[in-house]
Design a protein around this motif. Structure first.
Motif: not given
Length: 125
Positions: A33, A35, A54-56, A58, A102-104
């Motif tokens: 979760t 970055t 990122s964790w995503s 992106e 935690t900020y993307a």
């Protein structure tokens, strides 16, 4: 307590390559979760953003100075992030730090919660 430990630094000639690694450990630290980012600080200069992932899904972000030469990647099964650095130039000489936040995809170091101790990279001309 979260720990980030970098490795892989060293001395390389101009045009050479290095692969930095950063291993994250910590109780209740959900690596998936966060970055993950790399920053660097050259002697006498401020710390600067290099790359973030990122964790995503992106796309990773890179500083203009390293685009198309550096590649960031992460392995969530190993709680690790990597920085492949190719075509290195003398201006890449710096201490490289791994960071988690935690900020993307933040590019400012103030948005990162955890930092490693750094690994030294020196590029000779």
């Amino acid at each position: 307590q979260v720990q980030l430990v970098e490795s892989g630094g060293g001395l390389v000639q101009t045009g050479g390559s290095l692969r930095l690694s950063c291993a994250a450990t910590g109780r209740d630290f959900d690596f998936n979760t966060y970055t993950l980012a790399w920053f660097r600080q050259a002697p006498g200069k401020e710390r600067e953003f290099v790359s973030a992932i990122s964790w995503s899904d992106e796309a990773p972000r890179y500083a203009n100075s390293v685009k198309r030469r550096f590649t960031i990647s992460r392995d969530n099964t190993k709680n690790a992030v990597y920085l492949q650095m190719n075509s290195l130039k003398p201006e890449a000489t710096a201490t490289y730090y791994c960071a988690a936040g935690t900020y993307a995809m933040a590019t400012l170091d103030g948005f990162y919660d955890y930092w490693g101790q750094g690994t030294q990279v020196a590029v000779s001309s």
